[in-house]
Design a protein around this motif. Structure first.
Motif, mmCIF file in Angstrom:
data_model
loop_
_atom_site.group_PDB
_atom_site.id
_atom_site.type_symbol
_atom_site.label_atom_id
_atom_site.label_comp_id
_atom_site.label_asym_id
_atom_site.label_seq_id
_atom_site.Cartn_x
_atom_site.Cartn_y
_atom_site.Cartn_z
ATOM 1 N N PHE A 132 0.920 -1.348 0.114
ATOM 2 C CA PHE A 132 0.104 -0.023 0.100
ATOM 3 C C PHE A 132 0.980 1.056 0.158
ATOM 4 N N SER A 133 0.240 2.307 -0.408
ATOM 5 C CA SER A 133 1.207 3.513 -0.884
ATOM 6 C C SER A 133 1.475 4.441 0.376
ATOM 7 N N PRO A 134 2.935 4.412 0.649
ATOM 8 C CA PRO A 134 3.456 4.946 1.870
ATOM 9 C C PRO A 134 3.099 6.451 2.056
ATOM 10 N N ILE A 135 2.409 7.113 0.872
ATOM 11 C CA ILE A 135 2.000 8.326 1.138
ATOM 12 C C ILE A 135 1.061 8.590 2.026
ATOM 13 N N GLU A 136 0.180 7.546 2.274
ATOM 14 C CA GLU A 136 -0.835 7.573 3.018
ATOM 15 C C GLU A 136 -0.509 7.298 4.425
ATOM 16 N N SER A 137 -0.909 8.178 5.398
ATOM 17 C CA SER A 137 -0.653 7.714 6.862
ATOM 18 C C SER A 137 -1.406 6.652 7.355
ATOM 19 N N THR A 138 -0.873 5.806 8.212
ATOM 20 C CA THR A 138 -1.266 4.576 8.706
ATOM 21 C C THR A 138 -2.109 4.990 10.070
ATOM 22 N N GLY A 139 -1.726 6.058 10.583
ATOM 23 C CA GLY A 139 -2.565 6.680 11.721
ATOM 24 C C GLY A 139 -2.356 5.848 13.345
ATOM 25 N N SER A 140 -1.056 5.605 13.461
ATOM 26 C CA SER A 140 -0.454 4.892 14.876
ATOM 27 C C SER A 140 -1.011 5.763 15.790
ATOM 28 N N PRO A 141 -1.131 5.191 17.028
ATOM 29 C CA PRO A 141 -1.244 6.221 18.167
ATOM 30 C C PRO A 141 -0.465 7.271 18.526
ATOM 31 N N ALA A 142 1.135 6.812 18.439
ATOM 32 C CA ALA A 142 2.049 7.680 18.399
ATOM 33 C C ALA A 142 2.048 8.850 17.446
ATOM 34 N N GLU A 143 1.478 8.518 16.141
ATOM 35 C CA GLU A 143 1.503 9.351 15.223
ATOM 36 C C GLU A 143 0.223 10.506 15.491
ATOM 37 N N GLU A 144 -0.919 9.780 15.799
ATOM 38 C CA GLU A 144 -2.070 10.574 16.248
ATOM 39 C C GLU A 144 -1.823 11.732 17.059
ATOM 40 N N GLN A 145 -0.778 11.327 18.390
ATOM 41 C CA GLN A 145 -0.568 12.176 19.361
ATOM 42 C C GLN A 145 0.356 13.356 18.598
ATOM 43 N N ASP A 146 1.036 13.019 17.748
ATOM 44 C CA ASP A 146 1.882 14.121 17.222
ATOM 45 C C ASP A 146 1.184 14.975 16.402
ATOM 46 N N GLU A 147 0.201 14.345 15.627
ATOM 47 C CA GLU A 147 -0.725 15.293 14.929
ATOM 48 C C GLU A 147 -1.591 16.176 15.870
ATOM 49 N N LEU A 148 -2.166 15.597 17.092
ATOM 50 C CA LEU A 148 -2.697 16.562 17.861
ATOM 51 C C LEU A 148 -1.828 17.667 18.496
ATOM 52 N N ASN A 149 -0.573 17.358 18.597
ATOM 53 C CA ASN A 149 0.350 18.434 19.054
ATOM 54 C C ASN A 149 0.423 19.371 17.931
ATOM 55 N N LEU A 150 0.635 18.844 16.763
ATOM 56 C CA LEU A 150 0.904 19.862 15.763
ATOM 57 C C LEU A 150 -0.215 20.520 15.336
ATOM 58 N N SER A 151 -1.495 20.065 15.673
ATOM 59 C CA SER A 151 -2.704 20.830 15.391
ATOM 60 C C SER A 151 -3.057 21.888 16.306
ATOM 61 N N ALA A 152 -2.595 21.650 17.504
ATOM 62 C CA ALA A 152 -2.679 22.956 18.507
ATOM 63 C C ALA A 152 -1.690 24.010 18.285
ATOM 64 N N ILE A 153 -0.425 23.784 17.852
ATOM 65 C CA ILE A 153 0.566 24.596 17.103
ATOM 66 C C ILE A 153 -0.130 25.397 16.099
ATOM 67 N N GLU A 154 -0.592 24.739 15.095
ATOM 68 C CA GLU A 154 -1.110 25.330 13.938
ATOM 69 C C GLU A 154 -2.156 26.423 14.395
#
Length: 452
Positions: A392-414
């Motif tokens: 499967f395409s590596p372009i698409e995120s698999t959405g692991s828990p660690a990545e989801e937490q990072d995304e939350l942090n980045l969303s708050a910063i943005e």
């Protein structure tokens, strides 16, 4: 049964509709009875046997539920009539009309209709009367299958019903759905099944047009209208005259572009850049966007009057993860196509491949599945595709828990960054977007995302 020998009952509270149908059918059918009040149904059915009943979906009667047609459809069955029932519906009641098919209706017609289409539908319904095994939506759509527009999922069956019923009309269509779900295939199917099928089908990715190119591409220009205008050129509206114009990614155009587009749609004429001479155009409009309708309706981003203009009928295409039963069907379809394209032997999907396909979440939807199967076919050595062949395409995120937490942090910063910049510019979106390195459209998306 032959229409010439048929007895038909038409029930609609619009006298104009009753008069039009009676005049149309009086030389086609043996008997045509019209009635404004559905509460007289029992009396009518007790007096006479009908072969076919045309029933409106909404009446100004004591049963004021918004789906009166379904109520009276059930009553017809309770009264013991074996008449085939064709529902009469307006554009906004398409969902109810599709539901009526599941509850015993033989077919439905969208008004206003073309007389030839109505007579054809009545003849087909009478011909199939008594057949308790109607064709599925896919079987009825043979003329559009043969592309990747496939599916047995109930939600896709509903879409196929809509395509078959809406396509022959000139209703403007808005197709909603994530990237890769097949919105362009539905647009093409609409055109192929329309009365404009032999006329042009013109697709424009309006979201990719700059402010300067928008008018020239859509409306055309005269030689010398601007620096690079070396010859007269017709725009996409004129190119689609008599046929279908498909505006893809319409959710991404600016408010200024929306105003220009709305003027053309209202007046049904275009004026080429560099001229003052309007040119009448006759097009059937289909639009598509991956932006949710609730976001489109935000007055700060998209004009509501334009939404009403392009959204006579709405079709929402589900993401692949919500039609799991179609994954293997599509995978087999793509494997057959690419095996032929790359001169491979007939390939079958092994058990491990099927299991892997079912477990994946497809953020890229059908398009991602298509490219995954194409890669697997190219790399396969044998006559069976296994789980190991599917990458499967590596372009698409698999959405692991660690990545989801990072995304939350980045969303708050943005979010905080956006708030600071907007405050700095006293709410001026244009200046804020420029400082943030975003387009106005992209910034509006983030404002909606973060409820700012």
């Amino acid at each position: 049964m032959n229409l010439k020998h048929a007895s038909i009952l038409v029930i609609d509270d619009d006298q104009d509709v009753l008069t039009a149908v009676r005049l149309l059918l009086k030389t086609e059918a043996a008997t045509v009875v019209t009635e404004k009040n559905p509460e007289n149904l029992r009396w009518l059915l007790s007096k006479q046997s009908f072969d076919l009943i045309m029933l409106d979906m909404n009446f100004n009667s004591s049963v004021n539920t918004g789906n009166e047609g379904l109520y009276w459809l059930k009553k017809i069955k309770e009264f013991g009539s074996d008449a085939a029932v064709i529902m009469i519906t307006a554009y906004g009641d398409i969902e109810l009309a599709v539901r009526s098919l599941k509850e015993g209706a033989a077919d439905f017609m969208v008004k206003p209709w073309h007389n030839e289409r109505l007579i054809s539908t009545i003849k087909e319904t009478l011909k199939n009367k008594g057949n308790n095994q109607p064709k599925s939506a896919i079987e009825n759509s043979d003329s559009i299958i043969g592309t990747e527009l496939l599916g047995n999922a109930e939600v896709m069956q509903d879409i196929f019903h809509k395509i078959n019923k809406i396509a022959p009309t000139d209703a403007n269509i808005l197709i909603l759905g994530e990237n890769g779900t097949g919105k362009d295939l539905i647009a093409k199917a609409m055109h192929q099944l329309s009365l404009r099928a032999n006329k042009p089908f013109i697709k424009v990715d309006v979201g990719a047009l700059t402010e300067t190119l928008f008018e020239s591409e859509l409306f055309g220009h005269k030689k010398g209208a601007f620096t690079d205008a070396r010859e007269d050129r017709a725009g996409r509206f004129e190119a689609a005259n008599g046929g279908t114009l498909f505006l893809d990614e319409i959710g991404n155009i600016s408010l200024q572009q929306q105003a220009k587009l709305l003027t053309v749609l209202q007046n049904r004429q275009v004026t080429r850049l560099g001229t003052n001479q309007p040119v009448p155009v006759d097009i059937r409009l289909i639009c598509a966007t991956n932006v949710p309708l609730s976001e489109l309706a935000n007055e700060n981003r998209f004009r509501k009057d334009l939404i009403y203009r392009i959204n006579t009928v709405e079709i929402t295409v589900p993401p692949l993860r919500k039609r799991q039963e179609d994954i293997v069907i599509l995978a087999k379809h793509f494997s057959k196509i690419y095996a032929s394209k790359y001169l491979k032997p007939s390939l079958v999907l092994g058990a491990s491949a099927i299991e892997k396909l079912k477990q994946y979440h497809y953020p890229g939807n059908v398009r991602e599945l298509q490219y995954t199967i194409e890669r697997a076919v190219i790399m396969a050595d044998g006559d069976e595709l296994t789980g190991a062949d599917l990458i499967f395409s590596p372009i698409e995120s698999t959405g692991s828990p660690a990545e989801e937490q990072d995304e939350l942090n980045l969303s708050a910063i943005e979010k905080n960054a956006i708030l600071r910049v907007i405050e700095k510019h006293n709410g001026n979106i244009t200046k804020a977007a420029k400082e943030l390195g975003l387009t106005r459209t992209a910034l509006y998306r983030r404002l909606s995302k973060y409820d700012i």
